[in-house]
Design an enzyme around this catalytic site. Sequence first.
Site, mmCIF file in Angstrom:
data_model
loop_
_atom_site.group_PDB
_atom_site.id
_atom_site.type_symbol
_atom_site.label_atom_id
_atom_site.label_comp_id
_atom_site.label_asym_id
_atom_site.label_seq_id
_atom_site.Cartn_x
_atom_site.Cartn_y
_atom_site.Cartn_z
ATOM 1 N N GLU A 221 -32.038 104.952 10.168
ATOM 2 C CA GLU A 221 -32.641 103.926 11.004
ATOM 3 C C GLU A 221 -32.200 102.546 10.542
ATOM 4 O OE1 GLU A 221 -36.897 104.716 10.836
ATOM 5 O OE2 GLU A 221 -36.507 106.865 10.744
ATOM 6 N N GLU A 332 -41.479 99.967 17.492
ATOM 7 C CA GLU A 332 -42.565 100.771 16.926
ATOM 8 C C GLU A 332 -43.555 99.827 16.254
ATOM 9 O OE1 GLU A 332 -41.295 103.802 14.170
ATOM 10 O OE2 GLU A 332 -43.209 103.813 13.128
#
Length: 417
Positions: A221, A332
């Site tokens: 990520e 997120e």
Amino acid sequence: MAAHVNVGRRLVALVLALAVCLSCAVAARVGGPEERQWLKVRRHLKRVNKPPVKSIKSPDGDIIDCVHVAHQPAFDHPLLMNHTIQTRPNFHPEGLYDDNKVALKKKTPSEAQLWHQNGRCPEDTVPIRRTTRADVLRASSVKRYGRKKHKSIPNPLSVEPDLLNENGHQHAIAYVEGDKYYGAKATINVWQPSIQQTNEFSLSQLWILGGSFGEDLNSIEAGWQVSPDLYGDNNTRLFSYWTSDAYQATGCYNLLCSGFIQVNNEIAMGASIYPISNYDGSQYDISILVWKDPTEGNWWMQFGKDYVLGYWPSFLFSYLADSASMIEWGGEVVNSEPDGEHTSTGMGSGHFPEEGYSKASYFRNIQIVDGSNNLRPPTGVGAFTEQSNCYDVQNGNNGEWGQHFYYGGPGRNSNCP
Ligand SMILES: *[C@@H]1O[C@H](CO)[C@@H](O)[C@H](O)[C@H]1NC(C)=O
Ligand SMILES: *[C@@H]1O[C@H](CO)[C@@H](O)[C@H](O)[C@H]1NC(C)=O
């Protein structure tokens, strides 16, 4: 006489007992929970903060240590003991510079980091944000510092999406799956969303995922994040993350554990990005590319047009040692409100996609790397969010921006209690 001896013996006994007691008291203090914690923190800091060649104080309070490239934390990994550092990837994906030819002739300001104002790291060193005592003490435990809590990967394929928000994470993402992927790229609008509580965070990133959503999920990520717990402030920072077991025992943010090998001396993982976009004002974005070197199999990361940051060795992973099975791009946040209530922590710009350019945050020119090492627009892009009244996502496609989407939202509002 006898009585005298007795008194003497008693005195000796008393002194002995006192001495023993004193030493237990000292022992109790040395081995007490506070002392043990202090020692643990000291040991941890000694392990993660490598001796620098030079240190630079950033205006945001960070210390950036320039550590010799061969002394970085990656080489604490037993399997990297005899590793020969790859100074550059053998191949970049084909087509990488096509979309940049027109727009980005020079380094854009958003590719700079705040600490550059006070110096640069010499050749053969890598800039590493120094971990402070306060950083570690903010974590729930020394061991957890720099690691994500479980289950924070959005699973758009789950039959029962996490509507009750039990695990406290909320997402608004675009994704592709069903093929073999060898990388992903995006240009990400940079904002500083507000965080309601210090144990929450807001991030915007891409996910390179391998395996199903089980205990052995592999993930790489990268993107930007605001995380008061991790950094002690509300700055927007460049970050990376990796795990090979769904956040259980392996992986961490940035260079906070051994794994990622940095080769670049200009960009520090975890450092503040500057400048940040303004609502209805100037817009800034960063480009991130992660791809698998077709010859060595390592996963490389590039920031902007000019900075090849480093790589994750292929052996760190199981599924990703071959290829990725899903790519996700988006936002997120952590919601720490109980009982299905929502936090007012923002995602993206903190505004809904409908507001569009310069108001809502975007990902533009999202691309994947295919089996022939070609960068190309993804096909069959899906969109996913748990509760669109809180955070939403809207896909789009046009000439200049290619595949893109607006995403984000304010969290708690009249339609999102
Ligand atoms: C590294 O090299 C040494 C000496 O050749 C060898 O004994 C050791 O097993 C190697 N370690 C790894 C992890 O390959
Ligand atoms: C971060 O933002 C929160 C909420 O806006 C604020 O309460 C807090 O003081 C800020 N922290 C720092 C270190 O600026």
